[in-house]
Design a protein around this motif. Structure first.
Motif, PDB file in Angstrom:
ATOM      1  N   LEU A  36       0.937  -1.112   0.034  1.00 39.20           N
ATOM      2  CA  LEU A  36       0.112  -0.067   0.065  1.00 39.20           C
ATOM      3  C   LEU A  36       0.882   1.418   0.201  1.00 39.20           C
ATOM      4  O   LEU A  36       0.533   2.223  -0.733  1.00 39.20           O
ATOM      5  CB  LEU A  36      -0.989   0.126   1.157  1.00 39.20           C
ATOM      6  CG  LEU A  36      -1.761   1.158   1.350  1.00 39.20           C
ATOM      7  CD1 LEU A  36      -2.657   1.081   0.041  1.00 39.20           C
ATOM      8  CD2 LEU A  36      -2.507   1.120   2.692  1.00 39.20           C
ATOM      9  N   VAL A  39       4.454   1.319  -3.163  1.00 43.56           N
ATOM     10  CA  VAL A  39       4.103   1.434  -4.589  1.00 43.56           C
ATOM     11  C   VAL A  39       4.420   3.105  -4.814  1.00 43.56           C
ATOM     12  O   VAL A  39       5.281   3.631  -5.592  1.00 43.56           O
ATOM     13  CB  VAL A  39       2.757   1.152  -5.300  1.00 43.56           C
ATOM     14  CG1 VAL A  39       2.449   1.793  -6.424  1.00 43.56           C
ATOM     15  CG2 VAL A  39       3.046  -0.288  -5.347  1.00 43.56           C
ATOM     16  N   PRO A  40       3.584   4.060  -3.861  1.00 42.68           N
ATOM     17  CA  PRO A  40       4.205   5.438  -4.064  1.00 42.68           C
ATOM     18  C   PRO A  40       5.431   5.797  -3.663  1.00 42.68           C
ATOM     19  O   PRO A  40       6.148   6.759  -4.215  1.00 42.68           O
ATOM     20  CB  PRO A  40       2.774   6.017  -3.208  1.00 42.68           C
ATOM     21  CG  PRO A  40       1.912   4.895  -3.001  1.00 42.68           C
ATOM     22  CD  PRO A  40       2.467   3.707  -2.957  1.00 42.68           C
ATOM     23  N   VAL A  67       1.467   7.250 -11.684  1.00 43.97           N
ATOM     24  CA  VAL A  67       1.683   6.006 -10.633  1.00 43.97           C
ATOM     25  C   VAL A  67       0.909   6.281  -9.209  1.00 43.97           C
ATOM     26  O   VAL A  67       0.114   5.566  -8.666  1.00 43.97           O
ATOM     27  CB  VAL A  67       2.899   5.507 -10.355  1.00 43.97           C
ATOM     28  CG1 VAL A  67       2.982   4.641  -9.062  1.00 43.97           C
ATOM     29  CG2 VAL A  67       3.250   4.669 -11.690  1.00 43.97           C
ATOM     30  N   VAL A  68       1.385   7.322  -8.682  1.00 46.74           N
ATOM     31  CA  VAL A  68       0.682   7.998  -7.532  1.00 46.74           C
ATOM     32  C   VAL A  68      -0.799   8.203  -7.457  1.00 46.74           C
ATOM     33  O   VAL A  68      -1.603   7.717  -6.623  1.00 46.74           O
ATOM     34  CB  VAL A  68       1.349   8.846  -6.936  1.00 46.74           C
ATOM     35  CG1 VAL A  68       0.821   9.579  -5.460  1.00 46.74           C
ATOM     36  CG2 VAL A  68       2.939   8.595  -6.545  1.00 46.74           C
ATOM     37  N   TRP A  71      -2.631   4.881  -8.066  1.00 46.48           N
ATOM     38  CA  TRP A  71      -2.654   4.069  -6.972  1.00 46.48           C
ATOM     39  C   TRP A  71      -3.787   4.717  -5.970  1.00 46.48           C
ATOM     40  O   TRP A  71      -4.393   4.037  -5.248  1.00 46.48           O
ATOM     41  CB  TRP A  71      -1.465   4.072  -6.127  1.00 46.48           C
ATOM     42  CG  TRP A  71      -1.135   2.947  -5.205  1.00 46.48           C
ATOM     43  CD1 TRP A  71      -0.948   3.283  -3.813  1.00 46.48           C
ATOM     44  CD2 TRP A  71      -1.152   1.776  -5.327  1.00 46.48           C
ATOM     45  NE1 TRP A  71      -0.641   2.338  -3.247  1.00 46.48           N
ATOM     46  CE2 TRP A  71      -1.191   1.280  -4.135  1.00 46.48           C
ATOM     47  CE3 TRP A  71      -1.401   0.880  -6.622  1.00 46.48           C
ATOM     48  CZ2 TRP A  71      -1.004  -0.364  -3.959  1.00 46.48           C
ATOM     49  CZ3 TRP A  71      -1.309  -0.731  -6.399  1.00 46.48           C
ATOM     50  CH2 TRP A  71      -1.206  -0.949  -5.209  1.00 46.48           C
ATOM     51  N   SER A  72      -3.890   6.097  -5.916  1.00 48.66           N
ATOM     52  CA  SER A  72      -4.636   6.536  -5.185  1.00 48.66           C
ATOM     53  C   SER A  72      -6.453   6.329  -5.363  1.00 48.66           C
ATOM     54  O   SER A  72      -7.272   6.048  -4.670  1.00 48.66           O
ATOM     55  CB  SER A  72      -4.779   7.974  -5.116  1.00 48.66           C
ATOM     56  OG  SER A  72      -5.131   8.585  -5.901  1.00 48.66           O
ATOM     57  N   VAL A  74      -6.892   3.340  -7.181  1.00 48.59           N
ATOM     58  CA  VAL A  74      -7.006   1.888  -7.255  1.00 48.59           C
ATOM     59  C   VAL A  74      -7.458   1.641  -5.778  1.00 48.59           C
ATOM     60  O   VAL A  74      -8.164   0.634  -5.333  1.00 48.59           O
ATOM     61  CB  VAL A  74      -5.775   1.144  -7.610  1.00 48.59           C
ATOM     62  CG1 VAL A  74      -5.895  -0.203  -6.972  1.00 48.59           C
ATOM     63  CG2 VAL A  74      -5.624   1.319  -8.880  1.00 48.59           C
ATOM     64  N   THR A  75      -6.873   2.169  -4.818  1.00 51.66           N
ATOM     65  CA  THR A  75      -6.880   1.920  -3.300  1.00 51.66           C
ATOM     66  C   THR A  75      -7.842   3.272  -2.611  1.00 51.66           C
ATOM     67  O   THR A  75      -7.835   3.339  -1.697  1.00 51.66           O
ATOM     68  CB  THR A  75      -5.461   1.922  -2.696  1.00 51.66           C
ATOM     69  OG1 THR A  75      -4.739   3.307  -2.759  1.00 51.66           O
ATOM     70  CG2 THR A  75      -4.787   1.009  -3.152  1.00 51.66           C
ATOM     71  N   GLY A  80      -5.652   4.422   1.106  1.00 52.55           N
ATOM     72  CA  GLY A  80      -4.889   4.814   0.018  1.00 52.55           C
ATOM     73  C   GLY A  80      -5.197   6.137  -0.841  1.00 52.55           C
ATOM     74  O   GLY A  80      -4.603   6.617  -1.418  1.00 52.55           O
TER      75      GLY A  80
END
Length: 112
Positions: A36, A39-40, A67-68, A71-72, A74-75, A80
Motif C-alpha cells: 500500500l 508503490v507510491p 503512478v501515485v 494508486w490513489s 485503485v486504493t 490509499g
C-alpha cells in the motif's frame, strides 16, 4: 532553486508523510501495508533520484504522478485515497518540469 524542483521535492515529501500516516493507521493489515505504501514510495524515490542526478527528470516525474494518482484511485476506497494530494503535487511538478527550458541555448533563442 527552480519552482519545478521545489514542487518535485514537495511532492516527494508529501508522499513520504502520507505513507507514514497510512502505514501507522493500517498496520493491522499485515504485509499489504508494505504494498500500500511501497508503490507510491518507489515512485517518489525515483523522482528524488532523478532530481539529484538531473537525468530524465521530466519523464520520471510524469510517471510518478500517474503512478501515485492511479494508486490513489485503485486504493481509494481505503486509506490509499490519501495519496491523491501528493499525486496532484507531483502532477504540478511534472507540468512545471516539462515547461522549463532544457538548456541555456534554448533560453537565448527564446529571447530573440
Amino acid at each position: 532553486m527552480r519552482w519545478a524542483a521545489v514542487l518535485r521535492l514537495l511532492g516527494v515529501a508529501a508522499t513520504v508523510v502520507v505513507a507514514g500516516v497510512v502505514a501507522a493507521v493500517s498496520w493491522r493489515d499485515g504485509w499489504f501495508v508494505a504494498v500500500l505504501v511501497g508503490v507510491p514510495l518507489v515512485a517518489a524515490g525515483a523522482v528524488l533520484l532523478a532530481t539529484t542526478r538531473r537525468a530524465g527528470v521530466a519523464v520520471l516525474t510524469w510517471v510518478a504522478a500517474v503512478v501515485v494518482l492511479g494508486w490513489s484511485v485503485v486504493t481509494g476506497l481505503g486509506t490509499g485515497g490519501w495519496f491523491a494530494g501528493p499525486g496532484i503535487v507531483l502532477l504540478a511538478a511534472a507540468v512545471a518540469t516539462s515547461a522549463q527550458p532544457t538548456s541555456g541555448g534554448a533560453r537565448r533563442r527564446a529571447r530573440g
